[in-house]
Design a protein around this motif. Sequence first.
Motif, short mmCIF file in Angstrom:
data_model
loop_
_atom_site.label_atom_id
_atom_site.label_comp_id
_atom_site.label_asym_id
_atom_site.label_seq_id
_atom_site.Cartn_x
_atom_site.Cartn_y
_atom_site.Cartn_z
N LEU A 41 -40.19 37.00 40.56
CA LEU A 41 -41.57 36.80 41.02
C LEU A 41 -42.59 37.43 40.10
CD1 LEU A 41 -41.08 37.48 44.84
CD2 LEU A 41 -41.11 35.28 43.67
N HIS A 42 -42.14 37.98 38.98
CA HIS A 42 -43.07 38.62 38.05
C HIS A 42 -43.65 37.57 37.10
CE1 HIS A 42 -40.98 42.80 38.61
NE2 HIS A 42 -41.48 42.30 39.73
N ASN A 43 -44.61 36.81 37.58
CA ASN A 43 -45.30 35.79 36.79
C ASN A 43 -46.77 35.78 37.17
OD1 ASN A 43 -45.34 34.36 39.30
ND2 ASN A 43 -43.35 33.47 38.81
N THR A 44 -47.54 34.96 36.47
CA THR A 44 -49.00 34.98 36.64
C THR A 44 -49.44 34.61 38.05
OG1 THR A 44 -49.29 34.45 34.30
CG2 THR A 44 -51.17 34.07 35.75
N PRO A 45 -48.93 33.54 38.69
CA PRO A 45 -49.38 33.25 40.06
C PRO A 45 -49.14 34.40 41.04
CG PRO A 45 -48.22 31.36 39.14
CD PRO A 45 -48.02 32.49 38.19
N TYR A 106 -54.47 25.68 43.82
CA TYR A 106 -55.06 24.34 43.79
C TYR A 106 -54.83 23.67 42.45
CZ TYR A 106 -58.80 20.86 43.44
OH TYR A 106 -59.51 19.70 43.22
N LEU A 107 -54.99 24.43 41.35
CA LEU A 107 -54.73 23.87 40.02
C LEU A 107 -53.27 23.49 39.85
CD1 LEU A 107 -56.84 26.26 37.74
CD2 LEU A 107 -57.42 23.94 38.48
N CYS A 108 -52.36 24.30 40.40
CA CYS A 108 -50.94 23.98 40.30
C CYS A 108 -50.59 22.69 41.03
CB CYS A 108 -50.10 25.13 40.87
SG CYS A 108 -50.18 26.65 39.89
N ILE A 109 -51.28 22.39 42.11
CA ILE A 109 -50.99 21.18 42.87
C ILE A 109 -51.69 19.97 42.28
CG2 ILE A 109 -51.29 20.08 45.14
CD1 ILE A 109 -50.92 22.84 46.37
N VAL A 110 -52.93 20.14 41.83
CA VAL A 110 -53.67 19.01 41.27
C VAL A 110 -53.11 18.61 39.92
CG1 VAL A 110 -55.94 18.28 40.45
CG2 VAL A 110 -55.75 19.58 42.56
N SER A 111 -52.79 19.59 39.08
CA SER A 111 -52.24 19.32 37.74
C SER A 111 -50.96 20.12 37.57
CB SER A 111 -53.25 19.69 36.66
OG SER A 111 -54.45 18.97 36.80
N HIS A 121 -54.61 30.95 33.52
CA HIS A 121 -53.31 31.43 33.02
C HIS A 121 -53.41 31.93 31.58
CE1 HIS A 121 -50.69 30.01 36.37
NE2 HIS A 121 -51.71 29.20 36.57
N ARG A 122 -54.23 31.29 30.78
CA ARG A 122 -54.32 31.70 29.38
C ARG A 122 -55.09 33.00 29.21
NH1 ARG A 122 -57.35 28.95 26.65
NH2 ARG A 122 -58.18 27.41 28.12
N CYS A 123 -56.08 33.24 30.07
CA CYS A 123 -56.89 34.46 30.00
C CYS A 123 -56.75 35.24 31.31
CB CYS A 123 -58.35 34.10 29.75
SG CYS A 123 -58.64 33.11 28.27
N PHE A 124 -55.53 35.68 31.56
CA PHE A 124 -55.26 36.36 32.83
C PHE A 124 -56.08 37.64 32.99
CE2 PHE A 124 -52.74 39.66 35.01
CZ PHE A 124 -52.77 39.13 36.29
N PRO A 125 -56.21 38.51 31.95
CA PRO A 125 -57.05 39.71 32.14
C PRO A 125 -58.50 39.38 32.48
CG PRO A 125 -55.66 39.96 30.21
CD PRO A 125 -55.54 38.53 30.63
N LEU A 126 -59.05 38.32 31.85
CA LEU A 126 -60.42 37.93 32.15
C LEU A 126 -60.54 37.42 33.58
CD1 LEU A 126 -63.33 37.41 31.23
CD2 LEU A 126 -62.57 35.16 30.41
N ALA A 127 -59.56 36.62 34.01
CA ALA A 127 -59.58 36.12 35.38
C ALA A 127 -59.45 37.26 36.39
CB ALA A 127 -58.45 35.11 35.59
N LEU A 128 -58.66 38.27 36.04
CA LEU A 128 -58.50 39.42 36.94
C LEU A 128 -59.79 40.24 36.99
CD1 LEU A 128 -56.21 40.55 38.69
CD2 LEU A 128 -55.67 42.10 36.83
#
Length: 344
Positions: A41-45, A106-111, A121-128
């Motif tokens: 379970l150690h992943n971005t989501p 939502y992004l995982c389900i739509v795309s 996902h690409r800019c995880f620190p910025l999103a956090l």
Amino acid sequence: MDPLDKLSREKLIFYLTMPLSSIIIFSNLFIIIGIACNRQLHNTPNYFFLSLLVADLCTGIALPFIPGMTLDRQLDFKHCLVIYIFPNFLFLSFLFNLVMVHYERYLCIVSPLHHSQFWVHRCFPLALMTVWVPPLLYASLPAFGWNNWVEPNAYKSSDSNETFLRSTASRNASKEDEVCSYKQVFPRAFIYLEVCGLVLPAMLSIAAMMGRVLWIARKQLRNICKLHRAVDRLQQQQQQPSDHEQQLNLRYAKCVAAVSLTFLVCWVPYIIFQLMSVTALQTGVNLSSSALYIIMSCTGIGSMAVIPLILGLANKQYTEPISRVMLKLRNRWRGGHNNRDIAL
């Protein structure tokens, strides 16, 4: 406010919030340990969900203090800012984290094939940072001057001797003369901006994403049912829906019912609380000391804090490590009792 009346309000807040706060704190710790113990379970989501759990845990700790923000206290300016700004920051960060988790899913389900290429996902620190820094900056605005604080014992006189005597008396006066109220810390424009500019858009965005996900699931279910009908008609020439199709429709109906029930239980009390707050501000009626307002504030904020627990406990991967530990402890306890019975 009468001291006895204030004491009864504080007792009401304590009895309402302490059970909710205890459930929220221990349940979040339960899920956090489950995620930490499972390396898969150690992943971005799940990191986003872990951030939501931490924010929810902090909200559970601050829950007994949030409804008490409507009560007046005898505090100086610095302590008054802390007890009002810090719980507000924790609640806003929890709300931002909740929006981010829904947005990522939502992004995982739509795309589903390209969701890893989005900025989340690409800019995880910025999103956090976007779910923690903006709430902190906005909640800290009263500390930078956007407040209605008025210094007590502020006497003005043209006579210099009278001014000196009164200023000396005000310095010697105890700090109990300084009344700390949310009206002095949060201006009306600040509250309107928070409710209409942050809270309501966040709630509407979550509702829109959930509705879009259910619509996508419904379309996919129809396509699957059409394929099953075509196969059944070719093989058995049946005109009635198959058992598998009925199970899919039943599962979708359960999903819609679960989402609707979650909305009614978790969102409706908070919406009612917000409507009461805005109405009180517009009409000038003081509802902060009423028992109904305190009950709605406790249940509204507490019910919102339950949403991550519903999302976490519904996933068996989050609860599996702790469940195994609890099962081992139960088996050992039963084994010890059986050995004692045999020995007797």
